[in-house]
Design a protein around this motif. Structure first.
Motif, short mmCIF file in Angstrom:
data_model
loop_
_atom_site.label_atom_id
_atom_site.label_comp_id
_atom_site.label_asym_id
_atom_site.label_seq_id
_atom_site.Cartn_x
_atom_site.Cartn_y
_atom_site.Cartn_z
N ARG A 363 2.80 7.64 -10.98
CA ARG A 363 2.02 8.82 -10.65
C ARG A 363 2.95 9.93 -10.23
O ARG A 363 4.08 9.68 -9.80
N PRO A 423 -4.95 12.11 -5.20
CA PRO A 423 -5.72 10.93 -5.65
C PRO A 423 -7.22 11.13 -5.44
O PRO A 423 -7.85 10.43 -4.67
N ASP A 426 -9.50 8.08 -6.52
CA ASP A 426 -9.35 6.94 -5.61
C ASP A 426 -10.28 7.11 -4.43
O ASP A 426 -11.02 6.21 -4.04
N ILE B 118 3.58 -2.72 -7.66
CA ILE B 118 3.79 -1.50 -6.88
C ILE B 118 2.47 -0.75 -6.82
O ILE B 118 1.85 -0.49 -7.86
N TYR B 119 2.06 -0.42 -5.62
CA TYR B 119 0.80 0.31 -5.44
C TYR B 119 1.12 1.79 -5.26
O TYR B 119 1.93 2.15 -4.42
N GLU B 120 0.48 2.64 -6.06
CA GLU B 120 0.75 4.07 -5.95
C GLU B 120 -0.51 4.88 -5.67
O GLU B 120 -0.51 6.08 -5.73
N GLY B 121 -1.58 4.20 -5.39
CA GLY B 121 -2.86 4.90 -5.18
C GLY B 121 -2.91 5.59 -3.84
O GLY B 121 -1.91 5.77 -3.17
N ALA B 122 -4.12 5.97 -3.46
CA ALA B 122 -4.33 6.69 -2.21
C ALA B 122 -3.87 5.83 -1.04
O ALA B 122 -4.00 4.62 -1.05
#
Lengths: 444, 285
Positions: A363, A423, A426, B118-122
């Motif tokens: 991202r 995000p 999300d 790998i976590y890239e979220g909020a």
């Protein structure tokens, strides 16, 4: 064919990236084991009716959908049930799955394997609906809503139009496109069956303009079928979403929180129409589907895959060993979900598997919101993603509900367009989840 | 000159009229409030944390005066001292409650439970929990995104950058329970602080079968039941492959700590063991 149509509010134009278009559908060999999750459709999980050590045939019922919104599940290979255990699925968690060790491909009695086109519809309306239920057909567009529920019109409502979704607006995915080219006649018969089940005399197939060959083929063939019309659509994402497609094709707006039947429409995917054709004419349950494997620089294609095949088997079959894959997406790049393991099986809702190398898988950095309002103009539902994001960030669920967070269709247009890389989706997904929970407790 | 006098008389009479009106309205519609509410509110900490279950300290004070039930009403921030003071205002006696503290029951640090994705979220545990099992793959483990840190009004819980896990600062924690509600995986629990802050607890809440749990984390509780057998006080129960130590029954004998094959049971604030010192002496000798 009249002029091209589209929906009015919002929408974005992501790159098409349809690299696998016009690649013929290839049947991949049976995997060593299949992992069939018991919860593959929207609604309650199905109840397994086979035991460990039992021998099952291809197409045999192995889990029964007992709740109203639930679908039957059939074995996709012939073999021995090894165990019924937790197995990772596309939700990211371990869920119960039936694991079958493949022996061969011996079909259950009564199922006809044939490439002939059988046009006569002999069954009555009720018989069609009960057979669709029996064969475990669910919406193959991605939401996996059980088809028999969708075509059972509630009392007091009347369907006017059957809308067939051949839009495939997600980038990369080409499975529906290829299906329309190869199985056009079967899809049209499937539509006739659905029309009979719904008691409607008008069906519209919506196809985006980037598939001119499919539009042409279906338009020519549909002349032989009564009441089926093909309508070209302008290129815009998310045109394949139910509500947007209805707006584009018949210019009706589904009221907030209501289903399309409210405006006299029922929407089905072309894949579903094909599955219905096979179920009704040849007794074939939903045990395989067309899956697109794609990505930048990836040797991909459109594959006919048995439900329960681990994604690893599909990747191996295409031979992409030279690539260092960093991210795997189940579904399209806009709405799909990253997977944490290649052991995840293909389910009824898997429309595509996308592989990305490091370059494309991360991202962008998140910056502060600059209040440009791009997300507001991109939202096809006319929501304000920026307000919803803020409401969720401060856990103000009342505000989120007031700004109609539940109307979000999770298309991801806001997140795609956001120049600050926030995000948004999300947070909105989290908000939807929480607000749904709150509403449920309120009901009690 | 006359104008001034007229104005004075006119405004003065209007003022007098309204003053009498207000006086009678005040007498007629007076809200009688128990003065003890104010008294109790005065002695409360005033953090409005909501740890007592009421909307702020005023709500709690009202509830005390209304129900006078000190068994159910307890200000976790003020503790026994405030309970005593409030009880004396109400004219009743209270039993002392043992002080409690928030305990993070996960030891899946970066070394113990290596990352598999790998976590890239909020940056929100609630969303990550909704999305998938987490970077380590443990479906019950700490996600380390700090929802508990955000929820704490007292700065008593912080993410340790070395381990990636939240740590409770003992001196600051008031056991208000805000972090417990914030944690989407119910990892944090209120436990008795224990004598001299000594505590023993199972540092894991994974309910998967042993072998599966161990795949994701080296220090997971595998549900072997050894601790249940060795415990002389019957303080440990085993449910769904997970041991739990009842802090009411635990006598802090530490037998389970040495017995646990995966070091999932931890001891906090204990002096070093004598036997260990002996062992090292022997080796040296």
């Amino acid at each position: 064919m009249s002029g091209l149509k589209t929906f009015s509010i919002g929408g974005v134009h992501p790159h098409e990236c349809k690299f696998t278009a016009k690649k013929a559908i290839v049947t991949i060999p049976l995997p060593e084991r299949v992992y069939i999750p018991i919860s593959q459709s929207l609604g309650a999980p199905s109840v397994p009716i086979v035991n460990k050590g039992e021998r099952v045939k291809t197409g045999q019922l192995i889990a029964k959908g007992e709740a109203f919104i639930s679908a039957n599940i059939h074995s996709s290979v012939t073999g021995i049930v090894e165990k019924i255990d937790d197995w990772i699925d596309s939700s990211g968690y371990k869920k119960k799955a039936i694991i079958i060790k493949t022996e061969n491909d011996e079909w259950e009695e009564g199922i006809i394997i044939s490439n002939e086109i059988k046009k006569d519809i002999t069954l009555s309306k009720e018989e069609i609906i009960s057979k669709i239920k029996e064969k475990g057909i669910v919406g193959l567009g991605g939401a996996t809503f059980p088809t028999h529920v969708k075509i059972s019109i509630p009392q007091g409502k009347k369907a006017e139009y059957l809308i067939i979704n051949g839009v495939e607006c997600e980038p990369f995915l080409t499975s529906d496109h290829q299906l329309m080219l190869e199985k056009a006649e079967q899809i049209l018969v499937g539509i006739q069956i659905l029309m009979k089940a719904l008691d409607v005399d008008k069906a519209i197939i919506g196809i985006e303009e980037n598939k001119p060959d499919a539009i042409e083929k279906l338009t020519n063939l549909s002349k032989n079928y009564k009441g089926i019309e093909v309508q070209g659509l302008k290129l815009k994402y998310p045109q394949g979403a139910e509500k947007q497609l209805i707006k584009a094709l018949v210019n009706r707006e589904v009221p907030s929180g209501k289903l399309p039947i409210e405006v006299g429409c029922v929407v089905q995917n072309v894949g579903t129409a094909y599955a219905v054709y096979e179920a009704i004419q040849f007794n074939k349950p939903l045990i395989e589907r067309v899956v697109t494997l794609s990505g930048f620089g990836v040797e991909g294609g459109n594959f006919l895959v048995r439900i329960g095949t681990p994604i690893q088997a599909l990747i191996d079959y295409c031979g992409n060993k030279h690539l260092e894959i960093e991210k795997i997406i189940n579904g399209g790049p806009m709405m799909g979900k990253s997977l944490v393991s290649t052991e995840v099986p293909v389910t009824k809702g898997t429309s595509g598997i996308l592989l990305f190398t490091k370059e494309y898988s991360h991202r962008t950095k998140i910056y502060n919101c600059i209040r440009c309002g791009k997300c507001v103009s991109a939202c096809p539902m006319g929501l304000e993603p920026i307000v919803l994001e803020k409401a969720v960030e401060i856990s103000n669920w009342d505000l989120a509900e007031k700004y109609h967070v539940l109307d979000c269709i999770e298309c991801g247009s806001c997140h795609y367009i956001c120049p600050a890389g926030r995000p948004l989706l999300d947070m909105i997904r989290l908000g939807k989840n929480k607000v749904n929970q709150i509403i449920r407790t309120r009901g009690n | 000159m006359n104008e001034i006098i007229y104005a004075f008389i006119a405004l003065g009479s209007v003022a007098l009229l309204f003053a009498t009106l207000i006086f009678f309205v005040d007498k007629k519609f007076k809200v009688v409030e128990d003065p003890r509410i104010d008294e109790i509110q005065e002695i409360l900490p005033g953090a409005n944390c909501g740890g007592c279950g009421y909307p702020g300290c005023r709500g709690f004070a009202e509830a005390i005066v209304k129900t006078n039930d000190f068994d159910k009403l307890f200000c976790p921030v003020g503790g026994n001292e405030i309970a005593k003071k409030a009880a004396s205002i109400m004219g009743v006696e209270v039993k002392e409650k043992l002080p409690q503290i928030a305990v993070v029951r996960c030891n899946g640090s970066i070394t113990n439970a290596p990352k598999k994705s790998i976590y890239e979220g909020a940056t929100s545990c609630a969303f990550a929990n909704y999305l998938y099992a987490g970077e380590s793959g443990c479906p019950n483990g700490c996600l380390g995104l700090g929802d508990c840190v955000v929820s704490c009004t007292f700065d008593a819980i912080l993410i340790n950058p070395n381990s990636g896990l939240p740590e409770v600062i003992e001196e600051k924690c008031t056991s208000c329970g805000a972090c417990i509600k914030a944690c989407p995986r119910n990892i944090i629990e209120l436990r008795n602080k224990g004598p001299k802050n000594k505590r023993i607890y199972v540092n894991c809440i994974n309910k998967e079968k042993g072998a599966i749990a161990r795949k994701n984390c080296n220090v997971a509780c595998i549900g072997c039941g050894k601790c249940v057998k060795i415990c002389p006080h019957e303080a440990i129960t085993l449910n769904d492959n997970l041991a739990y130590i009842n802090y009411e029954k635990c006598k802090l004998c530490r037998k389970c700590v040495t017995e646990c094959p995966t070091s999932a049971i931890v001891e906090i604030n204990f002096p070093p063991r004598k036997t260990e010192i002996k062992n090292t002496n022997e080796i040296e000798a």
